[in-house]
Design an enzyme around this catalytic site. Structure first.
Site, PDB file in Angstrom:
ATOM      1  N   ASP A 408       0.885  -1.140   0.000  1.00  0.00           N
ATOM      2  CA  ASP A 408       0.000   0.000   0.000  1.00  0.00           C
ATOM      3  C   ASP A 408       0.945   1.217   0.000  1.00  0.00           C
ATOM      4  OD1 ASP A 408      -2.253   1.700   0.779  1.00  0.00           O
ATOM      5  OD2 ASP A 408      -1.319   1.707   2.761  1.00  0.00           O
ATOM      6  N   ASP A 600      -1.619  -0.433   5.933  1.00  0.00           N
ATOM      7  CA  ASP A 600      -1.770   0.170   7.250  1.00  0.00           C
ATOM      8  C   ASP A 600      -3.209   0.492   7.561  1.00  0.00           C
ATOM      9  OD1 ASP A 600      -1.784   2.170   5.161  1.00  0.00           O
ATOM     10  OD2 ASP A 600      -2.020   3.580   6.800  1.00  0.00           O
TER      11      ASP A 600
HETATM   12  P1  ADP Z   1      -3.891   4.554   0.261  1.00  0.00           P
HETATM   13  O1  ADP Z   1      -4.287   3.416  -0.588  1.00  0.00           O
HETATM   14  O2  ADP Z   1      -2.884   5.426  -0.407  1.00  0.00           O
HETATM   15  O3  ADP Z   1      -3.480   4.159   1.628  1.00  0.00           O
HETATM   16  P2  ADP Z   1      -6.648   5.232   0.978  1.00  0.00           P
HETATM   17  O4  ADP Z   1      -7.342   4.108   0.305  1.00  0.00           O
HETATM   18  O5  ADP Z   1      -6.631   5.231   2.459  1.00  0.00           O
HETATM   19  O6  ADP Z   1      -5.187   5.491   0.414  1.00  0.00           O
HETATM   20  O7  ADP Z   1      -7.305   6.567   0.492  1.00  0.00           O
HETATM   21  C1  ADP Z   1      -7.297   6.853  -0.878  1.00  0.00           C
HETATM   22  C2  ADP Z   1      -7.583   8.252  -1.129  1.00  0.00           C
HETATM   23  O8  ADP Z   1      -8.893   8.560  -0.703  1.00  0.00           O
HETATM   24  C3  ADP Z   1      -6.672   9.224  -0.421  1.00  0.00           C
HETATM   25  O9  ADP Z   1      -5.497   9.456  -1.111  1.00  0.00           O
HETATM   26  C4  ADP Z   1      -7.555  10.460  -0.369  1.00  0.00           C
HETATM   27  O10 ADP Z   1      -7.473  11.111  -1.606  1.00  0.00           O
HETATM   28  C5  ADP Z   1      -8.949   9.888  -0.241  1.00  0.00           C
HETATM   29  N1  ADP Z   1      -9.425   9.878   1.133  1.00  0.00           N
HETATM   30  C6  ADP Z   1      -9.678   8.807   1.903  1.00  0.00           C
HETATM   31  N2  ADP Z   1     -10.126   9.168   3.106  1.00  0.00           N
HETATM   32  C7  ADP Z   1     -10.111  10.511   3.133  1.00  0.00           C
HETATM   33  C8  ADP Z   1     -10.435  11.491   4.109  1.00  0.00           C
HETATM   34  N3  ADP Z   1     -10.861  11.178   5.343  1.00  0.00           N
HETATM   35  N4  ADP Z   1     -10.320  12.782   3.764  1.00  0.00           N
HETATM   36  C9  ADP Z   1      -9.887  13.125   2.536  1.00  0.00           C
HETATM   37  N5  ADP Z   1      -9.570  12.245   1.591  1.00  0.00           N
HETATM   38  C10 ADP Z   1      -9.671  10.968   1.863  1.00  0.00           C
HETATM   39 MG    MG Z   2      -3.110   3.348   3.372  1.00  0.00          MG
END
Ligand code: ADP
Ligand code: MG
Length: 705
Positions: A408, A600
């Site tokens: 990730d 994570d």
């Molecule tokens: P990653 O796969 O990089 O760990 P996530 O799946 O957790 O990322 O989140 C993907 C995207 O969704 C983030 O990069 C952000 O753009 C958006 N996102 C998720 N949760 C939030 C939040 N609480 N506030 C703003 N953007 C969010």
């Molecule tokens: Mg993540």
């Protein structure tokens, strides 16, 4: 209903399987797990039973298989130091009074040596028999006890038969020697196992955790950490371990967190710093306000995790359990064949009996039964010291095989500690973008949400927030002061049909909308972890494929991918949690041997479960991710993946060494025995000597490979 008992006096690892099977066959007991190395018995009952009755019932089973072994109620772990001290005194005391068997053994051995100086054959024989009784009486006694219970193939019985056989064919000296060596070997083996048990206990720091509770009148009392409540105040002095998670309210010090993270550099903390239980105070006295109950505190979580690891039995161990079941009968069967078939054709009955005895002596699979679980346990213990928690030996086996690692991005390869670089306000909007964003992220646990809501310049009144909704992989929506607010990425805006301007950047863009109209954006950047590049390179050099999956936008994903040296085609961005899952499924099909996923976030739980091995980052990681993972990396360093893989390889190497050693030596001795080249002396070495070597080899990992 689950119950945990402490096992006492159990020395025969081979008996465990028999005990387990016997307990399992009882009606009231649903599942049984015995951990030889922590001396614990874990059972699940399908009906209420009085504790005393249960103890008696289980002890009866233990005693019937290894006479003298029993179970007691498990003291809660960890014990208060004073109490455990008292207990260890008691044990030492018991050991002191229990010198008689050693004295008898030494007299017997002395008499045996005397016999060398006697030439008159009848006297010599009498002296040898006396020596034999001194040395082997307890073995003979145990074996008769076991015959009465129908345990014919137990070790004591086989040793008795082998030595009686030696007497019968006139090899008096050999009979006594076998007994002496058998007992010496057992003694050393027990010592080696005890030492490993101690190192494991030390590793897990099971002992001497207590809390110095500060009472209302300022007085300090030592209590069990289980008895401390949230918002209590505790004192931690130099050299003491922090017993519960909390926050420092007075004092500053440096902490040794190596038990938690494997990180050996001291770590400075001061007033308001968050501290984790299990850290060692190496500086000044501090006062902590407790924020989590012991059961929820880090140290307890780690201990439970590692202890439960023993329940997830690796295939190798399962195989050995099955193997052990037929190995002994098979070898005893061979002994009978060697004793009775050849003499039918060749005569010389006593000669063949003598050769058959060699088989009886090597008929215990002890070396394997002892060393295989110990190998896994040592590896898990060692890993936990390095800040890698492995939830079971079975996972180590799987890790050894994997050929693909999927990362990730946020929080895994990057720190997940975003910095707000720029706030953009749309031309037609005059309010405060940050205020709305902060109100939106008020409840968020996402790294992005956390950083936005951390801003101190604006105060948000919780009462103004309603209908908070999280859209995984996209962002959040909420009602703030009666306005509908959305905070999130492009996908979120698309989902609500909100048109947004094109912003060219390599930063993470979070758009903010009010009542379905775009009002502004926040640009954030994250730092790559310092060992990400090294990790990818190392994995590549091991021939392992690496992938990156992220919910973040494409520009960032490829910029980061380039910096850490990951193949462009292996980077997938703008994925929703469900897309991550289907990507992992695709990659799983490409992989021949298995994939490991490291993540994570809250959104990573399905991916962690789906991959053959799920690894979660423990510090930044959400509880759900840690729960769903098979392995937890406490200090969040991706390079621990490489350590994990190499540990799994060493683990396998030691297993193979021990299997080859044990079966190889025994096999050779049996062949030599039939040919009349190996005598009982050699056989006894093949049995106890090899078991001892295997145990030492297995515990090698504990002492750093
Ligand atoms: P990653 O796969 O990089 O760990 P996530 O799946 O957790 O990322 O989140 C993907 C995207 O969704 C983030 O990069 C952000 O753009 C958006 N996102 C998720 N949760 C939030 C939040 N609480 N506030 C703003 N953007 C969010
Ligand atoms: Mg993540």
């Amino acid at each position: 209903m689950n119950k945990i008992f402490k096992i006492e006096n159990l020395h025969c690892a081979n008996c465990l399987n028999k005990i387990e099977a016997k307990l399992k066959s009882m009606n009231v007991i649903e599942t049984v797990e015995i951990n030889f190395y922590t001396s614990t018995l874990n059972i699940k009952l399908n009906k209420e039973l009085e504790n005393a009755v249960l103890l008696k019932m289980i002890t009866k089973v233990f005693d019937s298989i290894e006479p003298g072994s029993f179970v007691t109620n498990k003291e809660e772990i960890p014990k208060i130091s004073e109490k455990s001290d008292r207990k260890s005194h008691k044990l030492e005391h018991e050991n002191n009074t229990n010198k008689i068997p050693y004295i008898l053994f030494f007299i017997g051995t002395f008499v045996f040596i005397l016999s060398f100086f006697i030439s008159y054959s009848l006297t010599k024989k009498i002296i040898l028999v006396i020596s034999y009784i001194f040395v082997g009486h307890d073995i003979i006694f145990k074996s008769f006890k076991n015959i009465k219970r129908g345990n014919f193939l137990d070790e004591n019985f086989l040793m008795t038969i082998a030595t009686f056989g030696a007497f019968a064919i006139g090899d008096f000296s050999e009979a006594v020697a076998v007994m002496i060596f058998y007992k010496t070997g057992e003694f050393f083996q027990e010592r080696a196992i005890d030492n490993s048990k101690k190192s494991i206990e030390k590793l897990l720091s099971l002992k001497s955790v207590y809390a110095n509770l500060k009472q209302a009148n300022g007085e300090i009392v030592k209590v069990r950490p289980e008895d401390v409540k949230i918002n209590d105040f505790i004192i931690v002095k130099n050299g003491e371990k922090i017993p519960l998670d909390g926050k420092i309210i007075s004092g500053a010090t440096s902490l040794d967190v190596s038990f938690l993270t494997g990180e050996s550099l001291p770590y400075e903390v001061e007033i308001n710093s968050q501290v984790l239980s299990g850290s060692l105070n190496c500086g000044n006295i501090i006062e902590i306000k407790v924020e989590k109950l012991y059961s929820e505190s880090t140290i307890n979580k780690i201990i439970t995790m590692v202890q439960n690891a023993a329940a997830k039995k690796p295939l190798a161990e399962k195989f050995i359990t099955k193997f052990a079941r037929f190995y002994t009968p098979l070898v005893v069967g061979l002994a009978i064949i060697v004793a009775f078939i050849p003499p039918l054709f060749l005569g010389e009955f006593p000669l063949w009996i003598g050769r058959a005895l060699v088989f009886l002596v090597v008929s215990c699979p002890c070396a394997l039964v002892l060393s295989i679980p110990l190998t896994f346990f040592s590896s898990i213990g060692y890993a936990s010291k390095q800040g890698i928690l492995i939830k079971g030996g079975n996972f180590l086996e799987k890790i050894e095989k994997i050929d693909t690692v999927i990362f990730d991005k946020t929080g895994t390869l990057t720190k997940g500690k975003f910095k707000i670089d720029k706030i953009i306000t749309a031309e037609n909007f005059s309010g405060n973008i940050l205020e709305l964003a902060k109100a939106g992220e008020f409840y968020s646990n996402h790294p992005i949400g956390k950083i936005i809501s951390k801003d101190q310049s604006i105060i948000i009144n919780e009462k103004d927030i309603k209908n908070y909704t999280e859209l995984p992989g996209k962002g959040i929506s909420t009602i703030y002061k009666d306005n509908f607010i959305q905070v999130g990425n492009k996908k979120l805006m698309e989902a609500f049909n909100i048109s947004i301007p094109n912003i060219e950047t390599y930063q993470t863009i979070i758009y903010i909308a009010k009542n379905n109209l775009y009002i502004g954006a926040i640009l954030l950047s994250d730092e790559i972890k310092k060992d990400s590049l090294k990790t990818i390179n190392l994995l590549k050099s091991l021939g392992i494929n690496t992938y990156m999956l992220t919910g973040d936008n494409k520009n960032i994903a490829s910029a980061i991918g380039e910096k850490i040296g990951m193949n462009k085609n292996n980077i997938y961005s703008e994925l929703l949690p469900q897309d991550k899952v289907s990507k992992i499924e695709e990659i799983k099909k490409l992989s021949k041997k298995g994939v490991l996923f490291v993540g994570d976030g809250i959104n990573d739980a399905p991916a962690l479960t789906l991959a053959d091995i799920g690894v979660a980052m423990g510090k930044i990681g959400s509880d759900i991710a840690i729960e769903a993972a098979d392995v937890v990396i406490m200090n969040d360093e991706p390079s621990k993946i490489c350590e994990l893989i190499s540990l799994s390889k060493i683990n396998k190497k030691i297993l193979i060494q021990n299997i080859v050693l044990a079966l190889g030596v025994k096999g050779i001795v049996m062949v030599l025995g039939v040919l009349g080249i190996a005598n009982l002396w050699l056989a006894i070495f093949a049995d106890v000597g090899v078991a001892l070597l295997a145990v030492l080899n297995a515990s090698k990992i504990l002492k750093k490979y």
